[in-house]
Design a protein around this motif. Structure first.
Motif, PDB file in Angstrom:
ATOM      1  N   PRO A  15      55.304   8.490  36.066  1.00  0.00           N
ATOM      2  CA  PRO A  15      55.796   9.223  34.890  1.00  0.00           C
ATOM      3  C   PRO A  15      57.311   9.421  34.901  1.00  0.00           C
ATOM      4  CG  PRO A  15      53.807  10.264  35.735  1.00  0.00           C
ATOM      5  CD  PRO A  15      54.184   9.197  36.720  1.00  0.00           C
ATOM      6  N   ASP A  16      57.925   9.411  36.104  1.00  0.00           N
ATOM      7  CA  ASP A  16      59.385   9.542  36.114  1.00  0.00           C
ATOM      8  C   ASP A  16      60.091   8.175  36.012  1.00  0.00           C
ATOM      9  OD1 ASP A  16      58.921   8.463  38.572  1.00  0.00           O
ATOM     10  OD2 ASP A  16      59.788  10.093  39.738  1.00  0.00           O
ATOM     11  N   GLU A  17      59.337   7.159  35.643  1.00  0.00           N
ATOM     12  CA  GLU A  17      59.917   5.833  35.364  1.00  0.00           C
ATOM     13  C   GLU A  17      59.533   5.396  33.938  1.00  0.00           C
ATOM     14  OE1 GLU A  17      59.678   3.388  39.454  1.00  0.00           O
ATOM     15  OE2 GLU A  17      57.719   4.015  38.696  1.00  0.00           O
ATOM     16  N   PRO A  18      59.805   6.233  32.945  1.00  0.00           N
ATOM     17  CA  PRO A  18      59.341   5.894  31.585  1.00  0.00           C
ATOM     18  C   PRO A  18      59.964   4.610  31.059  1.00  0.00           C
ATOM     19  CG  PRO A  18      60.892   7.727  31.521  1.00  0.00           C
ATOM     20  CD  PRO A  18      60.570   7.485  32.963  1.00  0.00           C
ATOM     21  N   GLU A  19      61.103   4.236  31.629  1.00  0.00           N
ATOM     22  CA  GLU A  19      61.747   3.001  31.181  1.00  0.00           C
ATOM     23  C   GLU A  19      60.989   1.761  31.653  1.00  0.00           C
ATOM     24  OE1 GLU A  19      62.762   4.975  33.490  1.00  0.00           O
ATOM     25  OE2 GLU A  19      63.234   3.809  35.293  1.00  0.00           O
ATOM     26  N   LEU A  63      52.722  10.280  29.422  1.00  0.00           N
ATOM     27  CA  LEU A  63      53.044   9.568  30.662  1.00  0.00           C
ATOM     28  C   LEU A  63      52.137  10.016  31.808  1.00  0.00           C
ATOM     29  CD1 LEU A  63      56.923   9.483  30.375  1.00  0.00           C
ATOM     30  CD2 LEU A  63      55.365   7.531  30.209  1.00  0.00           C
ATOM     31  N   VAL A  64      51.815  11.306  31.824  1.00  0.00           N
ATOM     32  CA  VAL A  64      50.885  11.802  32.841  1.00  0.00           C
ATOM     33  C   VAL A  64      49.492  11.233  32.578  1.00  0.00           C
ATOM     34  CG1 VAL A  64      49.812  13.866  33.828  1.00  0.00           C
ATOM     35  CG2 VAL A  64      52.237  13.898  33.211  1.00  0.00           C
ATOM     36  N   TYR A  65      49.113  11.203  31.310  1.00  0.00           N
ATOM     37  CA  TYR A  65      47.810  10.628  30.934  1.00  0.00           C
ATOM     38  C   TYR A  65      47.706   9.171  31.385  1.00  0.00           C
ATOM     39  CZ  TYR A  65      44.333   8.455  27.848  1.00  0.00           C
ATOM     40  OH  TYR A  65      43.285   7.721  27.349  1.00  0.00           O
ATOM     41  N   SER A  66      48.722   8.384  31.049  1.00  0.00           N
ATOM     42  CA  SER A  66      48.701   6.968  31.389  1.00  0.00           C
ATOM     43  C   SER A  66      48.635   6.766  32.903  1.00  0.00           C
ATOM     44  CB  SER A  66      49.953   6.293  30.821  1.00  0.00           C
ATOM     45  OG  SER A  66      49.998   4.943  31.198  1.00  0.00           O
ATOM     46  N   ASN A  67      49.440   7.545  33.631  1.00  0.00           N
ATOM     47  CA  ASN A  67      49.494   7.413  35.087  1.00  0.00           C
ATOM     48  C   ASN A  67      48.173   7.828  35.739  1.00  0.00           C
ATOM     49  OD1 ASN A  67      51.039   7.064  37.639  1.00  0.00           O
ATOM     50  ND2 ASN A  67      50.631   9.255  37.850  1.00  0.00           N
ATOM     51  N   THR A  68      47.630   8.961  35.279  1.00  0.00           N
ATOM     52  CA  THR A  68      46.375   9.460  35.857  1.00  0.00           C
ATOM     53  C   THR A  68      45.238   8.506  35.549  1.00  0.00           C
ATOM     54  OG1 THR A  68      47.199  11.698  35.478  1.00  0.00           O
ATOM     55  CG2 THR A  68      44.862  11.477  36.008  1.00  0.00           C
ATOM     56  N   PHE A  69      45.219   8.005  34.339  1.00  0.00           N
ATOM     57  CA  PHE A  69      44.176   7.060  33.919  1.00  0.00           C
ATOM     58  C   PHE A  69      44.233   5.803  34.797  1.00  0.00           C
ATOM     59  CE2 PHE A  69      41.671   6.012  29.921  1.00  0.00           C
ATOM     60  CZ  PHE A  69      41.035   4.932  30.474  1.00  0.00           C
ATOM     61  N   GLU A  70      45.444   5.268  34.950  1.00  0.00           N
ATOM     62  CA  GLU A  70      45.587   3.991  35.649  1.00  0.00           C
ATOM     63  C   GLU A  70      45.233   4.097  37.133  1.00  0.00           C
ATOM     64  OE1 GLU A  70      49.556   2.484  35.724  1.00  0.00           O
ATOM     65  OE2 GLU A  70      48.927   0.477  36.338  1.00  0.00           O
ATOM     66  N   PHE A 106      56.756   4.597  24.113  1.00  0.00           N
ATOM     67  CA  PHE A 106      57.288   3.737  25.176  1.00  0.00           C
ATOM     68  C   PHE A 106      58.790   3.592  24.979  1.00  0.00           C
ATOM     69  CE2 PHE A 106      52.874   2.542  24.635  1.00  0.00           C
ATOM     70  CZ  PHE A 106      52.415   2.490  25.939  1.00  0.00           C
ATOM     71  N   GLN A 107      59.521   3.567  26.095  1.00  0.00           N
ATOM     72  CA  GLN A 107      60.961   3.324  26.012  1.00  0.00           C
ATOM     73  C   GLN A 107      61.259   1.845  25.834  1.00  0.00           C
ATOM     74  OE1 GLN A 107      63.483   5.152  28.919  1.00  0.00           O
ATOM     75  NE2 GLN A 107      62.649   7.198  28.578  1.00  0.00           N
ATOM     76  N   ARG A 108      60.388   1.030  26.373  1.00  0.00           N
ATOM     77  CA  ARG A 108      60.616  -0.411  26.252  1.00  0.00           C
ATOM     78  C   ARG A 108      60.336  -0.865  24.817  1.00  0.00           C
ATOM     79  NH1 ARG A 108      57.787  -2.450  31.812  1.00  0.00           N
ATOM     80  NH2 ARG A 108      57.584  -4.445  30.738  1.00  0.00           N
ATOM     81  N   ASN A 144      48.174  10.940  42.725  1.00  0.00           N
ATOM     82  CA  ASN A 144      48.964  10.913  41.493  1.00  0.00           C
ATOM     83  C   ASN A 144      50.239  10.092  41.595  1.00  0.00           C
ATOM     84  OD1 ASN A 144      47.223  12.590  40.009  1.00  0.00           O
ATOM     85  ND2 ASN A 144      48.034  14.355  41.123  1.00  0.00           N
ATOM     86  N   SER A 145      50.633   9.743  42.821  1.00  0.00           N
ATOM     87  CA  SER A 145      51.884   8.998  42.946  1.00  0.00           C
ATOM     88  C   SER A 145      51.783   7.785  43.866  1.00  0.00           C
ATOM     89  CB  SER A 145      53.004   9.917  43.450  1.00  0.00           C
ATOM     90  OG  SER A 145      52.653  10.467  44.702  1.00  0.00           O
TER      91      SER A 145
END
Lengths: 455, 122
Positions: free
Chosen positions: A79-83, A167-174, A224-226, B73-74
């Motif tokens: 999530p801290d890499e939204p780019e 971003l948290v949703y996407s990360n947790t899901f993945e 998305f930033q991209r 989570n990370s």
């Protein structure tokens, strides 16, 4: 006053246009299943889109630990890499690329989804030899259903869908079981970065996409930033054609592709204007109820068809404007089994493993040169269905079990370490017949050589 | 009065003792060690397991054990490596019980882009 043209036809003619309703594979007609399987086989011929998508996915899976750590990739950005994040949008576009290719083969096909939190049995129709089960041997996928991890529970799906931040949703899901679980659970190619080699990858990721679409309906906050995505950046060429540039922010709504998800026997078509962007005619085919209304518009000059085996309901808010072409059709051919079997014979299903099966071994030569059978019990049960167990009288430090078919092809390999009981599992998908089981020790000395029979 | 104070001290001591042991057990539970064993025919580079970085491994070499403190989570629940200039990635699961685990790279299929591994608890 807008005029509504509704034509109810009782006969389905040939359909040349593309399908827009994605459904649970359990809700596919038998004809759809046959044609879907045929389409997967056909896609492996010629330019081989299945392999191309798998290789691309493997090459750009996650570059964090590669020699090019800043390169754009597909998976596991935080999530801290939204780019860098692109996971959900990239796979949405990948599903659409595969679906479009299938629709060139059969216009009535769409990618179905596998509801992984509800459909978890090893004997699920998904793995039937007439359906996705056949690909395991034909394409050399080495699945190990259920051996590595678990499928998501309904509660895990509920929990991830309740996350509000995108971003948290996407990360947790993945990272969590909703996405990673089925990759591990299926095993074989699905466990690897080349997972798109297994057709079930598309069933799983269509389900991932369905859940994201449902999340987006509620939260409306995906971003998305991209502004482009690798492969879909306007430069990638497949089969002589350059794929278009896709801005991930343009596909946040699945309706961008003219696609709808049906759930539990109901396909609700709403808040959509037919544009024929991707298809000359937008065809909505579903075995069960199609219900259209609430701002579903077919404007002048556009072409759209609804087709159901059972029921079509038009509600207030449905409009077919003057100058549009609209048909509502009941498909009465679905119970015609003769028709189904003919369609199943249309395409030869070639065995196309992703790699040569390896050096063929003359099984009978080895069979004639048996080492003394002093270390093992008889494999049991024999005949077997899904599992073979062998007890050893002495613990072996290290060894390898190999099962061959009578053509000398390796069907299964399994390493063993420091054990006195060997269990070979997930054999249910093997075809009926006779197989030869070998156990070698760490010095490649043959310890066991037995004929086993699959029921 | 002295008895009451003594009794109170005893209760406090018992509570602290129990808490201390609980902390010890929790800490112990989180002590999972992982290592990579290379039994493939390739030199392995860019090795990462559960987002832990490992040094390059020559043929038939094993890494040292590393403590695994997995953050779902990370950290990536993945094994990554490079061999023959190709990247490989495999979904894996961390061990649930404390102890030492070896992830043995049995072989690699360059064409299938697949890593064949065996996970054993040492």
């Amino acid at each position: 006053m807008k005029e509504l043209y509704i034509l109810i036809l009782l006969f389905l003619g040939s359909n040349l246009y593309a399908q827009a309703i994605r459904k649970n594979y359990l809700e596919m007609t038998e004809t759809e299943k046959v044609n879907l399987v045929n389409a997967f086989y056909q896609l492996r011929t010629g330019a081989d889109l299945v392999n191309d998508l798998a290789n691309f996915h493997a090459t750009f899976f996650n570059l964090d630990d590669s020699s090019n750590p800043t390169g754009l990739d597909i998976h596991f950005n935080l999530p801290d890499e939204p780019e860098r994040d692109i996971f959900l949008a990239w796979h949405r576009r990948q599903m659409f690329e595969m679906e479009q290719a299938m629709q060139k083969i059969d216009s009535n096909l769409s990618l179905p989804y596998w509801d992984t939190s509800m459909d978890q049995s090893l004997s699920s129709p998904l793995w039937n030899q007439n359906f996705l089960g056949q690909f395991n041997n034909d394409w050399g996928l080495d699945r190990d259903l259920g051996d590595f991890g678990s499928l998501p529970t309904p509660q895990e799906i509920t929990d991830v869908q309740a996350i509000v931040d995108f971003l948290v949703y996407s990360n947790t899901f993945e990272r969590g079981t909703p996405h990673a679980g089925p990759h591990r659970w299926v095993g074989g190619r699905m466990r690897s970065s080349a997972s798109p080699r297994d057709p079930v990858f598309y069933f799983h990721h269509t389900n991932v996409d369905r859940l994201w679409a449902a999340w987006q309906e509620v939260n409306q906050s995906s971003t998305f930033q991209r502004t482009s995505m690798i492969r879909y950046d306007g430069t990638y060429v497949f089969d002589g054609k350059t794929l278009p540039l896709v801005n991930p922010n343009d596909i946040l709504n699945i309706r961008f592709f003219g696609t709808f998800y049906a759930v539990d026997g109901l396909s609700k078509l709403d808040n959509y204007t037919v544009s024929n962007t991707y298809n000359i005619q937008e065809n909505f085919y579903y075995q069960f109820t199609i219900q259209a209304g609430n701002n579903f518009i077919i404007p002048s000059g556009s072409d759209c068809k609804f087709e159901s085996v059972n029921e079509i309901i038009l509600l207030p808010g449905f409009e077919a404007n003057i100058g549009s072409s609209f048909k509502a059709v009941i498909d009465i051919q679905q119970n015609n089994k003769l028709s189904i079997s003919k369609r199943g014979d249309e395409i030869v299903r070639n065995r196309i493993p992703f790699e040569d099966v390896g050096e063929l071994v003359n099984v009978y030569d080895k069979f004639d040169n048996l080492e003394a059978n002093i270390y093992f019990s008889e494999p049991f049960p024999n005949p077997f269905l899904n599992k073979i167990t062998i007890h050893l009288t002495e613990k072996i430090n290290k060894g390898e079990v190999i099962i061959y078919d009578l053509m000398g092809r390796i069907i299964k390999k399994q390493k063993v370490y420091k054990i006195d009981k060997i269990e070979i599992t997930n054999l249910i998908e093997l075809a009926h017949g006779i197989y030869i089981l070998y156990l070698f020790d760490e010095n490649n000395k043959l310890l066991i050589n037995k004929k086993v029979i699959k029921m | 009065m002295k008895k009451n104070i003594l009794f109170f001290c005893l209760i406090v001591y018992s509570f602290l003792e129990l808490s201390f042991h609980k902390i010890e057990r929790d800490t112990f539970q989180s002590e999972i060690f992982v290592r990579i064993v290379n039994e493939s025919k390739f030199e392995l580079t860019n090795i990462s397991l559960f987002s832990l970085k490992f040094n390059d491994l020559n043929l038939y070499k094993a890494s040292r054990y590393k403590v695994l403190n997995f953050n779902k989570n990370s950290d990536d629940s993945m094994l990554y490596l490079t061999a023959n200039n190709k990247h490989f990635a495999l979904y894996v699961s961390p061990g649930l019980l404390n102890g030492e685990y070896s992830y043995i790279i049995d072989s690699l299929s360059l064409e299938k882009r697949y890593v064949f591994i065996t996970k054993i608890k040492d």
